[in-house]
Design an enzyme around this catalytic site. Structure first.
Site, PDB file in Angstrom:
ATOM      1  N   GLU A  19       0.834  -1.205   0.000  1.00 19.82           N
ATOM      2  CA  GLU A  19       0.000   0.000   0.000  1.00 19.82           C
ATOM      3  C   GLU A  19       0.870   1.257   0.000  1.00 19.82           C
ATOM      4  OE1 GLU A  19      -1.464   1.695   3.655  1.00 19.82           O
ATOM      5  OE2 GLU A  19      -1.349  -0.309   4.552  1.00 19.82           O
ATOM      6  N   LYS A  72      -4.779  -2.975  14.126  1.00 19.67           N
ATOM      7  CA  LYS A  72      -4.088  -1.945  14.895  1.00 19.67           C
ATOM      8  C   LYS A  72      -4.592  -1.906  16.344  1.00 19.67           C
ATOM      9  CE  LYS A  72      -3.156   1.019  10.897  1.00 19.67           C
ATOM     10  NZ  LYS A  72      -3.920   0.381   9.829  1.00 19.67           N
TER      11      LYS A  72
END
Length: 709
Positions: free
Chosen positions: A50, A186
């Site tokens: 990404e 996360k």
């Protein structure tokens, strides 16, 4: 201030990459880098990366350095990196170093953070953007890339059950068939609810080498269990292949724990996240801006330690993703080769070993042999030999097809040896222009027992790892790899690594007690690919000593002279020390017969499926059985030099035909009997026709005498 206007003015980067035909049919907006285009067209491993870590995830210059280093990690692991971004409304699959440098220098306010919902706007208005997990998945899928490495995926926010703030990454995982390799979710998010959401959307979630514990970005254990745990890239590739075969149209999340030395203290990171979250609420930060804000705040609170952890885990994820991509690529290329191969190729065993000219000398009297310079009267005979060559010719004549890899010298002896071999065995025999063809002088006593063997074996070092690598494609289709002890240790390692790569069982013929333990010098991870061995009693002792790393105070000669019962019991005790290392051990006991040690509960087990030609390991990993088979009585013996190799050739042929162990041993005895009554090590013809073969096998099975030990 040029960069301040980037969102309204097209960003002019270096050139344009033409989209390959296979991608153009899917989407006309893709620009694919030539390196990636070539890798995809050749089914080589590619890993998508990404670009939000460049545009929004890290401060400059960490963003640029990390992006370039991550690409290098992917390359070092054997795959091609494909960093994905939107440039001037084009969907870029693969960026140059200059592209990455320019994107890393752009202020985050001047470039968009692009998810699925933003793609139409970015394309329509020719904008520049860093792609999130969701957008990267979409573009990777358009390009035909199946593996994507990132740091951590988005998820359900801490108050997501109230605000319904749920990352588009999760929805994308449920509808786009791309595998995301990350360090879990996360830590700033609600991980239990995130996993529940993924389950609802049918997303396969697995941890990688972490005992089933799902990681949470900065630490290795979120406190949540993953539904599945993967121990190796190969396991991961098998799972990914299954998802594709099922055509589920959904993605997969593989959670790789951060390397232990970079993992942060759980309590420290929890307090930092709580502080950052409170700060985000106070400042009114919301939506897609929450994650980059909190990552930056946590980095500030932890004085940069979280940034170091972030960089370390991204690199580690890229490495794991690249290894998985390599394994998946191997499967794809293997399946393509198998699909285009005929049935005969898939049932063609591969033999790798020595080719030798045998000078056989048999003494004519009973004079005691002494190395005193005296002349002894003998009968002399020259024939093609070498354990590998004998096995290859035996299997070829019994089974009908064999691939044989060996070397001979560019000399008269080499030419003679080639002429003595069936033509179908010659294509993979390599010519060595530097070394002479191997010659073996064997002295037998009057009763046919080998008393002395002298040979030059240097040429067999030419069967090198590089030469074996040239035949890698044959490992894909062969059902069984057979090697003899004459190979060098490096060559053995290369054979075993390729066999392990393509899940092929290996049959090891020890050849001689002095070299019988050679392959077991290698790591157990490699040598365990050897599923079958066929030693005599002297070779068995050598193998036991190597595997157990202890000296065995046992003299095989005493056992041989002590009668059948003592010999069997002594061998049984040795077999118990090494049986866990193999699926089947066949110990040849000379005129007494053979002793078989087998993993599993039944000698009726069939090791090979005759339809798929695939290997079927015994079902039990802890149960072992032993059975002694009495050798048949043979009259009119002409030659004993090749009986053992013919027995192994017959036994292997039986296994490949789908015979049980009993039936395979019987067929081995039939082949050995024919060899004993032949002038050459391997008979010119084992049977005159199929009917004779059938009758001999049926008779041998009726006469087979066995005792369970």
């Amino acid at each position: 201030m040029f960069w301040r206007s980037i969102s309204s003015v097209p960003l002019k980067l270096r050139g344009r990459y033409k989209i390959p035909k296979f991608c153009r049919a899917i989407h006309s907006l893709l620009d694919v880098h030539p390196n990636i285009k070539n890798a995809l067209s050749e089914r080589k491993p590619v890993v998508a990366l990404e670009s939000t870590i460049i545009t929004h995830g890290m401060p400059y210059p960490h963003n640029m350095d990390t992006a370039l280093e991550v690409e290098d990690v992917v390359r070092s692991a054997g795959a091609t990196p494909a960093t994905i971004a939107c440039i001037d409304g084009r969907l870029m699959v693969g960026l140059s170093k200059e592209d990455i440098k320019k994107l890393s220098e752009v202020h985050k306010l001047d470039v968009l953070k692009c998810s699925r919902r933003d793609l139409p706007y970015v394309v329509a208005n020719r904008k520049c953007a860093g792609t999130t997990v969701a957008a990267t998945m979409i573009i990777a899928h358009m390009a035909g890339i199946r593996i994507f490495a990132t740091g951590g995926v988005g998820g359900v926010h801490r108050d997501g059950h109230i605000s319904l703030d749920i990352s588009a990454d999760l929805v994308e995982l449920g509808r786009t068939p791309v595998v995301v390799v990350s360090s879990g979710v996360k830590s700033i998010l609600d991980i239990p609810r995130t996993l529940e959401f993924l389950e609802t959307h049918g997303v396969s979630v697995a941890s990688f080498g972490n005992g089933g514990r799902f990681p949470d970005f900065y630490t290795r254990d979120s406190g949540c269990k993953a539904p599945y745990n993967l121990e190796s890239p190969e396991e991961a590739a098998f799972l990914i292949k299954a998802v594709g075969d099922l055509n589920l149209k959904s993605g997969m999340l593989i959670g790789v724990p951060i390397p232990e030395e970079y993992a942060l203290d759980k309590e420290v990171i929890r307090k930092a996240i709580d502080t950052a979250y409170a700060e985000a609420l106070a400042k009114g930060i919301e939506g897609k801006n929450v994650t980059p804000f909190m990552l930056a705040a946590v980095a500030d609170i932890t004085k940069g330690s979280s940034l170091k952890a972030n960089i370390a885990l991204i690199k580690n994820n890229a490495k794991v993703a690249a290894k998985i991509a390599c394994e998946l690529s191997n499967f794809q290329r293997r399946d393509k080769i198998i699909a285009t191969s005929n049935n005969n190729d898939r049932n063609k065993p591969m033999v790798i070993g020595a080719s030798i000219i045998d000078h056989c000398l048999t003494m004519l009297d009973d004079s005691p042999l002494a190395l005193d310079g005296a002349t002894y009267q003998t009968n002399a005979k020259v024939s093609a030999g070498g354990v590998g060559r004998n096995l290859a010719e035996s299997i070829h004549k019994l089974h009908g097809r064999t691939s044989f890899i060996s070397v001979v010298g560019c000399d008269h002896t080499g030419k003679s040896l080639l002429e003595l071999m069936p033509k179908s065995l010659r294509p993979n025999i390599h010519i060595d222009n530097e070394n002479t063809t191997s010659i073996c002088s064997i002295l037998f006593d009057r009763t046919g027992n080998c008393k002395l063997c002298l040979a030059n074996m240097e040429i067999h070092k030419s069967i090198s790892p590089q030469l074996i690598k040239k035949h890698e494609q044959e490992f894909i289709t062969t059902p069984l790899v057979v090697i003899d002890g004459n190979l060098s240790l490096d060559a053995m390692q290369s054979v075993l690594e390729l066999s392990r790569k393509y899940k092929k069982p290996v049959f090891f013929e020890p050849t001689d007690m002095l070299i019988a333990g050679k392959p077991f010098q290698l790591s157990p991870e490699i040598s365990q690919q050897i599923r079958f061995i066929s030693p005599n009693v002297y070779e068995l002792k050598a193998i036991v000593e190597k595997l157990t790393d202890q000296t065995i105070s046992w003299d095989p000669n005493n056992s041989m002279g002590g009668g059948q019962t003592r010999l069997i019991n002594d061998c049984k005790d040795l077999l118990k020390l090494i049986e866990k290392n193999f699926d089947c051990i066949v110990v040849t006991l000379g005129a007494h017969g053979v002793l078989v040690n087998m993993r599993g509960s039944s000698f009726a087990h069939r090791f090979f499926n005759t339809k798929s030609h695939s290997y079927t390991a015994p079902p039990s990993k802890i149960e072992f059985r032993r059975r002694f088979y009495k050798a048949p009585t043979v009259s009119n013996i002409s030659n004993v030099s090749g009986a053992g190799d013919s027995f192994s050739g017959g036994f292997i042929t039986g296994l490949l035909r789908g015979f049980s162990v009993d039936e395979s041993i019987s067929f081995g005895f039939v082949a050995a009997t024919s060899a004993l009554q032949s002038e050459s090590a391997v008979p010119v013809q084992y049977f005159s026709n199929e009917e004779e073969e059938k009758k001999m096998q049926e008779k041998q099975l009726r006469d087979l005498r066995s005792i369970d030990i």
